[in-house]
Scaffold this motif. Structure first.
Motif, PDB file in Angstrom:
ATOM      1  N   SER A 114     125.547  93.040  42.351  1.00  0.00           N
ATOM      2  CA  SER A 114     124.790  93.408  43.511  1.00  0.00           C
ATOM      3  C   SER A 114     125.165  94.892  43.918  1.00  0.00           C
ATOM      4  O   SER A 114     124.257  95.728  44.122  1.00  0.00           O
ATOM      5  N   TYR A 115     126.491  95.274  44.084  1.00  0.00           N
ATOM      6  CA  TYR A 115     126.665  96.425  44.499  1.00  0.00           C
ATOM      7  C   TYR A 115     127.743  97.014  43.618  1.00  0.00           C
ATOM      8  O   TYR A 115     128.675  96.621  43.202  1.00  0.00           O
ATOM      9  N   GLU A 130     122.641  98.998  40.295  1.00  0.00           N
ATOM     10  CA  GLU A 130     122.790  97.753  41.534  1.00  0.00           C
ATOM     11  C   GLU A 130     121.548  97.023  41.491  1.00  0.00           C
ATOM     12  O   GLU A 130     120.622  97.165  41.025  1.00  0.00           O
ATOM     13  N   ALA A 132     121.063  94.425  43.908  1.00  0.00           N
ATOM     14  CA  ALA A 132     121.106  93.402  45.171  1.00  0.00           C
ATOM     15  C   ALA A 132     119.964  92.544  45.344  1.00  0.00           C
ATOM     16  O   ALA A 132     119.916  91.413  45.911  1.00  0.00           O
ATOM     17  N   THR A 151     119.963  87.747  41.424  1.00  0.00           N
ATOM     18  CA  THR A 151     121.183  87.399  42.223  1.00  0.00           C
ATOM     19  C   THR A 151     121.100  86.346  43.066  1.00  0.00           C
ATOM     20  O   THR A 151     122.038  85.921  44.049  1.00  0.00           O
ATOM     21  N   GLU A 165     129.292  85.935  42.439  1.00  0.00           N
ATOM     22  CA  GLU A 165     129.041  87.235  42.582  1.00  0.00           C
ATOM     23  C   GLU A 165     130.337  88.134  42.015  1.00  0.00           C
ATOM     24  O   GLU A 165     131.263  87.448  41.325  1.00  0.00           O
ATOM     25  N   ASP A 169     131.191  93.015  45.395  1.00  0.00           N
ATOM     26  CA  ASP A 169     129.984  92.198  46.246  1.00  0.00           C
ATOM     27  C   ASP A 169     130.908  91.727  47.320  1.00  0.00           C
ATOM     28  O   ASP A 169     130.296  91.570  48.462  1.00  0.00           O
ATOM     29  N   PRO A 176     126.715  88.985  48.739  1.00  0.00           N
ATOM     30  CA  PRO A 176     125.815  88.020  48.309  1.00  0.00           C
ATOM     31  C   PRO A 176     126.447  86.472  48.579  1.00  0.00           C
ATOM     32  O   PRO A 176     125.616  85.652  48.630  1.00  0.00           O
TER      33      PRO A 176
END
Length: 634
Positions: A114-115, A130, A132, A151, A165, A169, A176
Motif C-alpha cells: 500500500s505505501y 503505491e 493503498a 489490498t 501487509e 504499511d 492497512p
C-alpha cells in the motif's frame, strides 16, 4: 481449541538469484510442513531479494520471478499450508511490490504494497507504485489466470481469517492491517525488509506488539536476512510472532542459515476479545472499502506438538521485576480507593477483623498504607481478633504480633460464649458441626465488627478476595458483608505475592517473619474445632480444591468465555506436571457448580476497587442472573 500454528521464516538469499532464493524458500516450506505450520510468512520480495535496485526494471529478473513463483506453487501442493511470499509483479504496465498468497499449488490472491517509502535510505518509488486504494482487481500470470489482486483481500478458512501487509504499511498512521482487522482478519502477516540500525529493533518490536493489540489480532512479522545486506544497508532477519499485544516468539537476529520460528495462535481468544469490545464493533464503520473474502479449507489444523506456553498462574507476572512493579501498583490502587472513601465519608477510623489468615492480613496492610497516605495515626485502625471454636494458637499469635508491630488499636473479643448462646436461642446442637455451626460464627463476627464501627465512627473494611467470591466461599451477610472491601479484585494466587512483597520489601524483621509464617499457614476459615494437637482441621483447598486451579478456571471463563472443554485442555497443558486430567476435571466441575449457584452473593456485594482486568462486581464487569443454570456449561 481454535489454535493454529503459524510461522515466520527467513531463508538464505543471494541478491537477484531467483533460483537460489526459491530453493531456500522451498526448503523452509518443507521444514514448516514438518512442524505442522498452517500459515507461514516470508520476507518482502524474497523471491528476487529486496535490494535489487534498478534490476527490478529488467524483464529478465521479472520473468525469472514469475518462474520462481510457479516453482513455489508446485512445492505447496498437498502441504495444507497457507504461504505468503514476496515477489515483484507487473499489472497494467505498473510494477508492484507484492505478497503472493499460495495454497495447495494455487495462488489464492496477490496483495500489493500500500505505501512505498521514499526517504532516508529508502528509494522504492523509483521502481514500485503505491496501491493503498487498489481493490477488486484481477491479475493473470503465465501459469494461472484470474487471480484476485488488491489490498482488501482476506483469506478465510472458517474462523481463521488471514490478512497481509508489507513492511512500510505497518509504519504509517493507519496501517492497512487496521482496516483488514476491522473487516474480520484475525491473523496478519507482514512481509518486510527492515534494515538494522541501533535501537531500531526495539521500536520494531513495539510497533508489532502495539498493532496486534490495537487490531486484537495475531501479527506475524518476517524481515529480510543478513544475506540481503548490500552497499550501505545491513539486514538482520528479524522474526516476530505477536498476539494481542504480547510477543509470543522472537528470534535471535543475524542468523546465517535458513530460520523458522513457530507459535500456536489462540484464535478463540482473539475472537472473544472482539466480541466483547464495543469500540471494535463501532470502528468497523470507518473502513473506506469492502473486503473481498477468498475462501479455502485446511484439511486438518490439529496440533500434536503444542509449543505454546500456557501460564498456570495467569494473574501473576512470571518476571520478578514486573511482579514487583505490579504489586506496587495494586497497593496504590487499593490504598488510593480506600483513601477516597474515607475522605468522602469524613471518617478517621477503620475497623477490621484480623484472623491471622492471608486475606485479612492483606487488607490490614492496605489500611496501614492508606492511613500513611492520609497522615492518620495507626492507632485509629481498630483491629479486632475474635477467637472461636477453631482458632489455633498459630493464627491467633500471628494476628496479635502483626497488629502490635504495626501499631494498631488491637482488641480481642472471644465469640465462643455468644455463639453458644445463639445455638441455644435457635435450638441448634453445638455438637452438630454443620453449616449452621459455621455460619453462626461468621455472622457473629460480622455483627461485632459492624456494631463496633458504628460505635467508634469508623469504616468496616471487608477482606474477602476474588477467588472466594467466584466460589461463593463466604457466609452470606457474614464475612460476605462490610462497609467497603479492598480485596474483591485480588485472586488468591495474587494475594500471596502481595503479602510476600510487603514481607520482603517493606517490613521490619518481626513483621516480615510474621507475614512469612502467615503465608505458610494452610488456608482455612477456622470454623470447625481444631485437632487434639491444636492444629487446623478445616483446610479450604481440601474442600473446594486448589486455588491455583480455580484462579486458572476463573481467568479463562471470565476473560475469554471459554467452554469447559477448552479450559480443561488448557489446564492439562499448564498443570501437566502437577495434576492428573481426572483431578483437573473434578475441580473444574466443582468450580462450575459453585460459580453458578453462588451468584446471589456476588449480586449483593459492597463497593470495592477494580484492580485487574477481571472483576465480579454486579455494578461493573459481571452481570449475571442469580438463578442462571449451569447445565449448558458442565
Amino acid at each position: 481449541m481454535d489454535f493454529i500454528k503459524v510461522g515466520s521464516a527467513c531463508p538464505k538469499t543471494k541478491v537477484s538469484d531467483v533460483l537460489y532464493n526459491v530453493e531456500n524458500i522451498c526448503s523452509c516450506i518443507k521444514d514448516a510442513y514438518k512442524q505442522e505450520v498452517k500459515f507461514i510468512v516470508f520476507p518482502e520480495l524474497s523471491i528476487t531479494s529486496y535490494t535489487c535496485g534498478d534490476l527490478f526494471l529488467t524483464s529478465s529478473l521479472l520473468n525469472k520471478a514469475i518462474d520462481g513463483l510457479k516453482i513455489i506453487c508446485e512445492e505447496s501442493r498437498n502441504k495444507d499450508m497457507l504461504i505468503a511470499v514476496g515477489c515483484p509483479l507487473v499489472h497494467n504496465n505498473i510494477l508492484y511490490n507484492c505478497a503472493c498468497i499460495i495454497f495447495d499449488g494455487k495462488l489464492l490472491g496477490i496483495v500489493p504494497k500500500s505505501y512505498i517509502p521514499n526517504y532516508s535510505e529508502f528509494y522504492e518509488k523509483r521502481w514500485f507504485t503505491e496501491a493503498a486504494m487498489l481493490v477488486d482487481e484481477i491479475i493473470s500470470l503465465p501459469f494461472q489466470e484470474n487471480i484476485p489482486f488488491g489490498t482488501n483481500l482476506i483469506f478465510c478458512a472458517g474462523d481463521y481469517k488471514f490478512g497481509v501487509e508489507i513492511c512500510e504499511d505497518l509504519w504509517v498512521t493507519i496501517p492497512p492491517s487496521s482496516y483488514l482487522s476491522l473487516l474480520g482478519a484475525n491473523i496478519i502477516g507482514n512481509l518486510s525488509a527492515s534494515n538494522e540500525l541501533v535501537s531500531k529493533k526495539d521500536y520494531r518490536v513495539s510497533l508489532v506488539a502495539n498493532q496486534s493489540a490495537r487490531c486484537m489480532s495475531s501479527y506475524i512479522y518476517s524481515s529480510a536476512g543478513v544475506h540481503e545486506s548490500t552497499t550501505d544497508l545491513l539486514f538482520s532477519g528479524h522474526l516476530i510472532i505477536s498476539e494481542n499485544g504480547s510477543i509470543l516468539k522472537e528470534n535471535d537476529r543475524f542468523q546465517r542459515e535458513n530460520e523458522i520460528i513457530t507459535s500456536c495462535i489462540d484464535v478463540f481468544k482473539l475472537n472473544s476479545e472482539r466480541l466483547k469490545n464495543l469500540s471494535y464493533r463501532s470502528s468497523s464503520q470507518i473502513v473506506p472499502f469492502k473486503s473481498k473474502f477468498i475462501n479455502f479449507s485446511f484439511n486438518n489444523t490439529k496440533i500434536t506438538n503444542f509449543n505454546r506456553y500456557v501460564d498456570k498462574h495467569p494473574f501473576v507476572p512470571s518476571n520478578e521485576h514486573e511482579r514487583e512493579e505490579r504489586c506496587k501498583e495494586i497497593f496504590n490502587i487499593q490504598s488510593s480507593a480506600l483513601a477516597k472513601r474515607l475522605e468522602h465519608t469524613g471518617l478517621k477510623k477503620a475497623v477490621i477483623g484480623i484472623s491471622g489468615g492471608l486475606d485479612s492480613t492483606l487488607a490490614l496492610l492496605v489500611v496501614v498504607k492508606t492511613f500513611k497516605l492520609l497522615g492518620i495515626d495507626n492507632k485509629n485502625i481498630i483491629a479486632i481478633t475474635m477467637p472461636g471454636f477453631g482458632t489455633t494458637d498459630r493464627t491467633y499469635n500471628n494476628a496479635l504480633t502483626l497488629c502490635n508491630e504495626l501499631g494498631t488499636d488491637l482488641r480481642e473479643i472471644n465469640i465462643v460464649d455468644a455463639a453458644l448462646q445463639h445455638f441455644k436461642d435457635i435450638g441448634h446442637d453445638k455438637d452438630i458441626h454443620d453449616v449452621t455451626y459455621e455460619n453462626v460464627q461468621a455472622r457473629e463476627r460480622t455483627q461485632i465488627l459492624m456494631d463496633l464501627a458504628n460505635k467508634e465512627g469508623g469504616l468496616l473494611i471487608g477482606t474477602g478476595d476474588l477467588s472466594e467470591l467466584a466460589l461463593g466461599w463466604c457466609t452470606y451477610n457474614g464475612d460476605h458483608m462490610s462497609m467497603y472491601s479492598v480485596n474483591p479484585s485480588i485472586p488468591k494466587t495474587l494475594v500471596r505475592y502481595l503479602v510476600r512483597y510487603v514481607a520482603e520489601k517493606e517490613s521490619n524483621k518481626e513483621v516480615s517473619n510474621t507475614l512469612l509464617d502467615i503465608l505458610d499457614t494452610p488456608v482455612s476459615p477456622e470454623l470447625l474445632p481444631k485437632s487434639d494437637k491444636g492444629d487446623i482441621v478445616q483446610k479450604t483447598e481440601d474442600i473446594v480444591g486448589p486455588y491455583e486451579l480455580h484462579d486458572f478456571f476463573l481467568y479463562h471463563f471470565i476473560k475469554h468465555g471459554s467452554s469447559k472443554e477448552r479450559i480443561l485442555t488448557l489446564a492439562q497443558v499448564a498443570f501437566k506436571d502437577d495434576y492428573s486430567k481426572e483431578e483437573i476435571e473434578k475441580w473444574l466441575d466443582k468450580f462450575i457448580y459453585r460459580f453458578f449457584t453462588q451468584q446471589f452473593k456476588r449480586s449483593a456485594l459492597p463497593d470495592g476497587p477494580k484492580v485487574g482486568s477481571i472483576s465480579l462486581s454486579p455494578r461493573g464487569d459481571w452481570r449475571m442472573p442469580s438463578d442462571a443454570s449451569f447445565n449448558s456449561f458442565k
